[in-house]
Design an enzyme around this catalytic site. Structure first.
Site, PDB file in Angstrom:
ATOM      1  N   GLU A  40     -19.157   5.746  -0.658  1.00  0.00           N
ATOM      2  CA  GLU A  40     -18.972   4.496  -1.424  1.00  0.00           C
ATOM      3  C   GLU A  40     -20.320   3.866  -1.676  1.00  0.00           C
ATOM      4  O   GLU A  40     -20.994   3.407  -0.758  1.00  0.00           O
ATOM      5  CB  GLU A  40     -18.086   3.523  -0.627  1.00  0.00           C
ATOM      6  N   ASP A  51     -11.557   2.278  -8.161  1.00  0.00           N
ATOM      7  CA  ASP A  51     -12.049   1.210  -7.302  1.00  0.00           C
ATOM      8  C   ASP A  51     -11.563  -0.133  -7.847  1.00  0.00           C
ATOM      9  O   ASP A  51     -11.526  -0.342  -9.059  1.00  0.00           O
ATOM     10  CB  ASP A  51     -13.573   1.233  -7.234  1.00  0.00           C
ATOM     11  N   GLY A  84      -1.979  -4.707   0.170  1.00  0.00           N
ATOM     12  CA  GLY A  84      -3.218  -5.488   0.042  1.00  0.00           C
ATOM     13  C   GLY A  84      -2.957  -6.942  -0.300  1.00  0.00           C
ATOM     14  O   GLY A  84      -2.174  -7.635   0.367  1.00  0.00           O
ATOM     15  N   TYR A  85      -3.602  -7.400  -1.355  1.00  0.00           N
ATOM     16  CA  TYR A  85      -3.513  -8.807  -1.749  1.00  0.00           C
ATOM     17  C   TYR A  85      -2.259  -9.132  -2.565  1.00  0.00           C
ATOM     18  O   TYR A  85      -2.127 -10.250  -3.062  1.00  0.00           O
ATOM     19  CB  TYR A  85      -4.754  -9.182  -2.583  1.00  0.00           C
ATOM     20  N   LYS A 144       5.361  -4.517 -11.533  1.00  0.00           N
ATOM     21  CA  LYS A 144       3.918  -4.710 -11.300  1.00  0.00           C
ATOM     22  C   LYS A 144       3.088  -3.832 -12.233  1.00  0.00           C
ATOM     23  O   LYS A 144       2.102  -4.277 -12.815  1.00  0.00           O
ATOM     24  CB  LYS A 144       3.561  -4.413  -9.834  1.00  0.00           C
TER      25      LYS A 144
END
Ligand code: IMP
Length: 190
Positions: A36, A65, A142-143, A161
């Site tokens: 990364e 990413d 995640g968020y 989504k």
């Protein structure tokens, strides 16, 4: 048609599989990883990772990413979203945002595509929503429980989504280009 998606994140694989299904493109997951790059730009990180993975595996790959940019926090956590999620998590973000009226935030998803020995190509999707006042919804990852689009969190949307998300947009752009490029190479090969 199929493409290798280098990622260790099964949620990303599930979403990508559903989005690309409509284009008849099959996702094959490979979680061999890649270095990364430390960079402020998620596109640079995705391009670097794709080039590295394609040359190591010796075939075409995609990597993806994601960055989260919260306006009231001057774009924090941006490309460091994974580190911040692992350290302070959604509860920490909600604490930072307590009493803050400006709650807009943008998710950016960048797909890097690369073939061995070639320059990588980027496909970006972004969506601007709002940091919710509290976590809501059981789905996603995640968020997702704190990211609201038009009053509904990603975690409450289910399959919807992919229709509005940053990843839905980046993978749709990739799919359209990928199908077109395969068609062109078949014509060129005639
Ligand atoms: P990365 O792209 O894997 O580096 O993801 C950065 C961080 O954002 C990780 O903590 C992920 O869990 C989170 N993340 C990535 N995509 C999404 C998404 O679609 N919704 C919510 N969180 C996400």
């Amino acid at each position: 048609m199929r493409i290798t998606f280098v990622t260790g994140n099964r949620h990303k694989v599930e979403e990508a599989t559903a989005i690309l299904h409509d284009y008849d493109i099959e996702i094959v997951q490979n979680d061999c990883g890649y270095p990364e790059l430390q960079d402020d730009d998620v596109a640079a990180i995705a391009l670097y990772g794709a080039e590295h993975a394609a040359n190591r595996l010796n075939h075409a790959v995609i990597v993806e990413d994601t960055g989260l940019y919260i306006d009231a926090l001057n774009g924090f956590p941006g490309p460091y979203a994974a580190y911040v999620y692992d350290t302070i998590g959604n509860a920490g973000i909600l604490t930072l945002m307590r009493g803050v009226d400006l709650r807009s935030a943008t998710f950016r998803s960048v797909i890097g595509y690369c073939e061995p020995g070639m320059k990588p190509i980027a496909f970006e999707g972004a969506v601007t929503g709002r940091i919710a006042d509290q976590e809501q919804g059981e789905g996603g990852f995640g968020y997702d429980p704190i990211t609201e689009i038009d009053g509904v969190t990603f975690a409450s949307m289910g399959a919807e989504k992919n229709k509005v998300s940053h990843r839905g947009k980046s993978f749709t752009k990739f799919a359209e280009w990928f199908l077109g490029s395969r068609r062109d190479s078949r014509i060129a090969g005639k």
